[in-house]
Design a protein around this motif. Structure first.
Motif, PDB file in Angstrom:
ATOM      1  N   ALA A 320     -31.930  -9.343 -44.223  1.00  0.00           N
ATOM      2  CA  ALA A 320     -33.185  -9.409 -43.476  1.00  0.00           C
ATOM      3  C   ALA A 320     -32.956  -9.085 -42.002  1.00  0.00           C
ATOM      4  CB  ALA A 320     -33.805 -10.800 -43.626  1.00  0.00           C
ATOM      5  N   GLN A 321     -31.890  -9.616 -41.440  1.00  0.00           N
ATOM      6  CA  GLN A 321     -31.577  -9.346 -40.036  1.00  0.00           C
ATOM      7  C   GLN A 321     -31.308  -7.860 -39.804  1.00  0.00           C
ATOM      8  OE1 GLN A 321     -28.286 -11.641 -38.513  1.00  0.00           O
ATOM      9  NE2 GLN A 321     -28.214 -10.539 -36.580  1.00  0.00           N
ATOM     10  N   THR A 322     -30.566  -7.237 -40.727  1.00  0.00           N
ATOM     11  CA  THR A 322     -30.225  -5.819 -40.579  1.00  0.00           C
ATOM     12  C   THR A 322     -31.459  -4.938 -40.727  1.00  0.00           C
ATOM     13  OG1 THR A 322     -28.023  -6.284 -41.480  1.00  0.00           O
ATOM     14  CG2 THR A 322     -28.712  -3.988 -41.406  1.00  0.00           C
ATOM     15  N   ILE A 323     -32.302  -5.245 -41.723  1.00  0.00           N
ATOM     16  CA  ILE A 323     -33.544  -4.480 -41.902  1.00  0.00           C
ATOM     17  C   ILE A 323     -34.399  -4.571 -40.642  1.00  0.00           C
ATOM     18  CG2 ILE A 323     -35.725  -4.354 -43.175  1.00  0.00           C
ATOM     19  CD1 ILE A 323     -34.207  -5.344 -45.654  1.00  0.00           C
ATOM     20  N   ALA A 324     -34.547  -5.779 -40.125  1.00  0.00           N
ATOM     21  CA  ALA A 324     -35.382  -5.990 -38.940  1.00  0.00           C
ATOM     22  C   ALA A 324     -34.839  -5.231 -37.732  1.00  0.00           C
ATOM     23  CB  ALA A 324     -35.475  -7.484 -38.633  1.00  0.00           C
ATOM     24  N   GLU A 325     -33.512  -5.221 -37.580  1.00  0.00           N
ATOM     25  CA  GLU A 325     -32.914  -4.515 -36.444  1.00  0.00           C
ATOM     26  C   GLU A 325     -33.189  -3.014 -36.516  1.00  0.00           C
ATOM     27  OE1 GLU A 325     -28.815  -5.562 -36.580  1.00  0.00           O
ATOM     28  OE2 GLU A 325     -29.097  -7.515 -35.598  1.00  0.00           O
ATOM     29  N   ILE A 326     -33.062  -2.446 -37.708  1.00  0.00           N
ATOM     30  CA  ILE A 326     -33.259  -0.998 -37.857  1.00  0.00           C
ATOM     31  C   ILE A 326     -34.733  -0.632 -37.688  1.00  0.00           C
ATOM     32  CG2 ILE A 326     -33.125   0.951 -39.479  1.00  0.00           C
ATOM     33  CD1 ILE A 326     -30.607  -0.415 -40.673  1.00  0.00           C
ATOM     34  N   LEU A 327     -35.610  -1.377 -38.338  1.00  0.00           N
ATOM     35  CA  LEU A 327     -37.029  -1.005 -38.352  1.00  0.00           C
ATOM     36  C   LEU A 327     -37.784  -1.429 -37.090  1.00  0.00           C
ATOM     37  CD1 LEU A 327     -38.017  -1.609 -42.085  1.00  0.00           C
ATOM     38  CD2 LEU A 327     -37.252   0.495 -40.959  1.00  0.00           C
ATOM     39  N   SER A 328     -37.142  -2.198 -36.223  1.00  0.00           N
ATOM     40  CA  SER A 328     -37.802  -2.573 -34.966  1.00  0.00           C
ATOM     41  C   SER A 328     -37.292  -1.748 -33.784  1.00  0.00           C
ATOM     42  CB  SER A 328     -37.587  -4.065 -34.677  1.00  0.00           C
ATOM     43  OG  SER A 328     -36.206  -4.352 -34.496  1.00  0.00           O
ATOM     44  N   GLN A 329     -36.405  -0.796 -34.076  1.00  0.00           N
ATOM     45  CA  GLN A 329     -35.861   0.068 -33.023  1.00  0.00           C
ATOM     46  C   GLN A 329     -36.024   1.538 -33.429  1.00  0.00           C
ATOM     47  OE1 GLN A 329     -32.093  -1.428 -31.085  1.00  0.00           O
ATOM     48  NE2 GLN A 329     -31.976  -2.656 -32.951  1.00  0.00           N
ATOM     49  N   PRO A 330     -37.199   2.097 -33.195  1.00  0.00           N
ATOM     50  CA  PRO A 330     -37.470   3.463 -33.670  1.00  0.00           C
ATOM     51  C   PRO A 330     -36.506   4.516 -33.140  1.00  0.00           C
ATOM     52  CG  PRO A 330     -39.208   2.660 -32.189  1.00  0.00           C
ATOM     53  CD  PRO A 330     -38.365   1.495 -32.550  1.00  0.00           C
ATOM     54  N   GLU A 331     -36.107   4.396 -31.872  1.00  0.00           N
ATOM     55  CA  GLU A 331     -35.183   5.395 -31.318  1.00  0.00           C
ATOM     56  C   GLU A 331     -33.815   5.301 -31.976  1.00  0.00           C
ATOM     57  OE1 GLU A 331     -34.932   5.343 -27.108  1.00  0.00           O
ATOM     58  OE2 GLU A 331     -37.078   5.710 -26.799  1.00  0.00           O
ATOM     59  N   ALA A 332     -33.341   4.067 -32.211  1.00  0.00           N
ATOM     60  CA  ALA A 332     -32.041   3.887 -32.866  1.00  0.00           C
ATOM     61  C   ALA A 332     -32.096   4.366 -34.311  1.00  0.00           C
ATOM     62  CB  ALA A 332     -31.626   2.417 -32.806  1.00  0.00           C
ATOM     63  N   ALA A 333     -33.219   4.101 -34.992  1.00  0.00           N
ATOM     64  CA  ALA A 333     -33.371   4.563 -36.378  1.00  0.00           C
ATOM     65  C   ALA A 333     -33.369   6.082 -36.439  1.00  0.00           C
ATOM     66  CB  ALA A 333     -34.663   4.000 -36.974  1.00  0.00           C
ATOM     67  N   THR A 334     -34.025   6.707 -35.464  1.00  0.00           N
ATOM     68  CA  THR A 334     -34.040   8.172 -35.422  1.00  0.00           C
ATOM     69  C   THR A 334     -32.628   8.714 -35.202  1.00  0.00           C
ATOM     70  OG1 THR A 334     -36.301   8.180 -34.554  1.00  0.00           O
ATOM     71  CG2 THR A 334     -34.998  10.186 -34.235  1.00  0.00           C
ATOM     72  N   GLN A 335     -31.848   8.048 -34.367  1.00  0.00           N
ATOM     73  CA  GLN A 335     -30.468   8.472 -34.140  1.00  0.00           C
ATOM     74  C   GLN A 335     -29.642   8.327 -35.420  1.00  0.00           C
ATOM     75  OE1 GLN A 335     -30.941  10.334 -31.074  1.00  0.00           O
ATOM     76  NE2 GLN A 335     -28.769   9.982 -31.481  1.00  0.00           N
ATOM     77  N   MET A 336     -29.907   7.288 -36.208  1.00  0.00           N
ATOM     78  CA  MET A 336     -29.218   7.131 -37.504  1.00  0.00           C
ATOM     79  C   MET A 336     -29.551   8.309 -38.410  1.00  0.00           C
ATOM     80  SD  MET A 336     -29.644   3.037 -38.322  1.00  0.00           S
ATOM     81  CE  MET A 336     -28.554   3.061 -39.791  1.00  0.00           C
ATOM     82  N   SER A 337     -30.812   8.732 -38.398  1.00  0.00           N
ATOM     83  CA  SER A 337     -31.234   9.883 -39.199  1.00  0.00           C
ATOM     84  C   SER A 337     -30.483  11.147 -38.786  1.00  0.00           C
ATOM     85  CB  SER A 337     -32.741  10.089 -39.045  1.00  0.00           C
ATOM     86  OG  SER A 337     -33.153  11.302 -39.621  1.00  0.00           O
ATOM     87  N   ILE A 338     -30.388  11.361 -37.493  1.00  0.00           N
ATOM     88  CA  ILE A 338     -29.675  12.542 -36.965  1.00  0.00           C
ATOM     89  C   ILE A 338     -28.195  12.465 -37.328  1.00  0.00           C
ATOM     90  CG2 ILE A 338     -28.970  13.708 -34.837  1.00  0.00           C
ATOM     91  CD1 ILE A 338     -31.683  12.772 -33.649  1.00  0.00           C
ATOM     92  N   ALA A 339     -27.622  11.255 -37.242  1.00  0.00           N
ATOM     93  CA  ALA A 339     -26.203  11.078 -37.579  1.00  0.00           C
ATOM     94  C   ALA A 339     -25.936  11.376 -39.053  1.00  0.00           C
ATOM     95  CB  ALA A 339     -25.764   9.652 -37.243  1.00  0.00           C
ATOM     96  N   ALA A 340     -26.880  11.004 -39.922  1.00  0.00           N
ATOM     97  CA  ALA A 340     -26.723  11.299 -41.356  1.00  0.00           C
ATOM     98  C   ALA A 340     -26.655  12.803 -41.583  1.00  0.00           C
ATOM     99  CB  ALA A 340     -27.875  10.680 -42.150  1.00  0.00           C
ATOM    100  N   LEU A 341     -27.545  13.533 -40.920  1.00  0.00           N
ATOM    101  CA  LEU A 341     -27.531  15.001 -41.046  1.00  0.00           C
ATOM    102  C   LEU A 341     -26.218  15.590 -40.546  1.00  0.00           C
ATOM    103  CD1 LEU A 341     -31.160  15.803 -39.824  1.00  0.00           C
ATOM    104  CD2 LEU A 341     -30.291  16.011 -42.167  1.00  0.00           C
ATOM    105  N   SER A 342     -25.612  14.933 -39.543  1.00  0.00           N
ATOM    106  CA  SER A 342     -24.372  15.463 -38.963  1.00  0.00           C
ATOM    107  C   SER A 342     -23.196  15.402 -39.932  1.00  0.00           C
ATOM    108  CB  SER A 342     -24.029  14.704 -37.676  1.00  0.00           C
ATOM    109  OG  SER A 342     -23.472  13.423 -37.952  1.00  0.00           O
ATOM    110  N   VAL A 343     -23.247  14.511 -40.914  1.00  0.00           N
ATOM    111  CA  VAL A 343     -22.150  14.416 -41.892  1.00  0.00           C
ATOM    112  C   VAL A 343     -22.544  14.993 -43.247  1.00  0.00           C
ATOM    113  CG1 VAL A 343     -20.997  12.471 -40.790  1.00  0.00           C
ATOM    114  CG2 VAL A 343     -22.806  12.018 -42.449  1.00  0.00           C
ATOM    115  N   ALA A 344     -23.731  15.591 -43.331  1.00  0.00           N
ATOM    116  CA  ALA A 344     -24.193  16.185 -44.588  1.00  0.00           C
ATOM    117  C   ALA A 344     -23.503  17.519 -44.853  1.00  0.00           C
ATOM    118  CB  ALA A 344     -25.707  16.396 -44.529  1.00  0.00           C
ATOM    119  N   VAL A 345     -23.400  17.860 -46.125  1.00  0.00           N
ATOM    120  CA  VAL A 345     -22.842  19.164 -46.517  1.00  0.00           C
ATOM    121  C   VAL A 345     -23.816  19.819 -47.502  1.00  0.00           C
ATOM    122  CG1 VAL A 345     -20.817  20.396 -47.362  1.00  0.00           C
ATOM    123  CG2 VAL A 345     -20.538  18.135 -46.332  1.00  0.00           C
TER     124      VAL A 345
END
Length: 367
Positions: A320-345
């Motif tokens: 619950a704490q982790t979900i809340a941290e990710i979904l309450s920080q839109p800029e950080a969540a967007t950076q996670m999305s960009i980071a996922a693309l950076s390791v995609a093949v």
């Protein structure tokens, strides 16, 4: 020019068969003749292969199934499969042999070594399976779906990535909608062995979220058949809009619409999520013998695209704490999305094709 011949050897699990299928389709398009070598168990998974692929059943077995007598018979069955495959390979002289792991891989890979045919392996996970580890130092390349992959000293490891479906690649361009004061999609799924702990923990974690966050969530969760009713009841009690089923259709669409994914870190799941570019919370399967699911998640976790949550730490409170941290920080969540693309093949299949062609440079027709 003679039509070049590729033999693909793969065991009877989706983890082995899916990348094998992707390679077979690509090589058929390039004008190759393709043969799939598998055993009776693997033959049950060949429905997705093109009718142009010759399916060849070999004699093989595993030490992990059956009683003592069955285990005693395993070496003899495998030896019989190797003998038969060797005789056939001496006649056919295939241009390249590619193994994808699993005991059914043994006859073809052993025969390729005995007859000196060009050969390579593909390993989906971040830790080599038993059979691939046996052959790793006796092939030209070990194509690694996960990077880094633990390979024996002396083996030539090449990062190709894990092939993903075309429908997933198409969603790779879908922009990420950051979390906010609007409907947010939470996607929850696990493999057939791994969905129960998600059924136990995720609804309880959602119940602990602040109401102002929870009211915006739209949840789609995969659950075992015996767990569907209780998971649905847990969400109904919270008055939430959810979809609970044993199988979630339209996964490419669901991934592209998700603000956050919670799932096991099977190699294919990780590859799909990275290609689409979505934040994730990975819960590795604790009973995995080589802890390969932890290795699979290492790349996106180190890149900042995901959070690793071992089963011992996977509690409603921590989740619950982790979900809340990710979904309450839109800029950080967007950076996670960009980071996922950076390791995609997204071009993993093409990389595999290039390796195959490099082993038979004088036989490849123009594709």
């Amino acid at each position: 020019m003679t039509q070049p011949h590729l033999i693909i050897a793969a065991g009877g699990t989706g983890g082995h068969m899916f990348p094998a299928q992707a390679l077979s389709e690509a090589m058929l398009r390039k004008g190759w003749r393709v043969t799939l070598s598998t055993d009776a168990r693997g033959a049950r998974y060949v429905g997705g292969f093109s009718h142009a692929v010759e399916i060849r059943q070999v004699s093989s077995a595993t030490f992990t199934r059956g009683g003592p007598l069955a285990k005693l018979a395993v070496p003899f069955r495998i030896m019989g499969g190797v003998f038969s495959a060797t005789l056939r390979m001496m006649r056919e002289k295939p241009d390249v042999v590619v193994g994808f792991g699993g005991y059914p891989t043994i006859p073809a890979m052993a025969a390729a070594r005995l007859t000196g045919r060009p050969r390579m392996l593909h390993e989906q996970n971040g830790v080599l399976g038993r059979v691939n580890r046996i052959f790793a130092k006796h092939v030209a390349h070990v194509a690694c779906g996960t990077w880094p992959t633990d390979v024996p000293l002396g083996a030539d490891a090449v990062h190709t990535g894990n092939p993903v479906r075309a429908a997933i690649v198409e969603r790779g361009s879908a922009p990420y909608t950051p979390p906010g004061d609007w409907p947010m999609s939470l996607l929850v799924f696990g493999g057939s062995q791994g969905a129960r702990i998600l059924s136990d923990v995720v609804p309880a974690a959602i119940a602990l979220l602040p109401e102002e966050l929870r009211q915006h969530l739209r949840i789609a969760q995969q659950a075992r058949e015996e767990d569907v009713a209780r998971v649905q009841e847990a969400y109904d009690f919270l008055g939430m809009r959810v979809e609970v089923d044993t199988f979630l259709h339209e996964m490419p669409r669901r991934l592209s619409e998700a603000q956050l994914v919670i799932c096991r870190s099977g190699a294919s799941s990780v590859a799909d999520i990275n290609v689409v570019g979505r934040p994730a919370i990975y819960v590795p399967l604790a009973i995995a013998v080589r802890d390969e699911q932890t290795a699979n998640a290492r790349g996106p976790v180190e890149a900042g695209a995901a959070v690793l949550m071992p089963e011992a730490q996977f509690t409603p409170e921590t989740l619950a704490q982790t979900i809340a941290e990710i979904l309450s920080q839109p800029e950080a969540a967007t950076q996670m999305s960009i980071a996922a693309l950076s390791v995609a093949v997204p071009d993993a299949t093409e990389r595999l094709v290039e390796l195959v062609e490099s082993l038979a440079p004088n036989t490849t027709p123009k594709g």
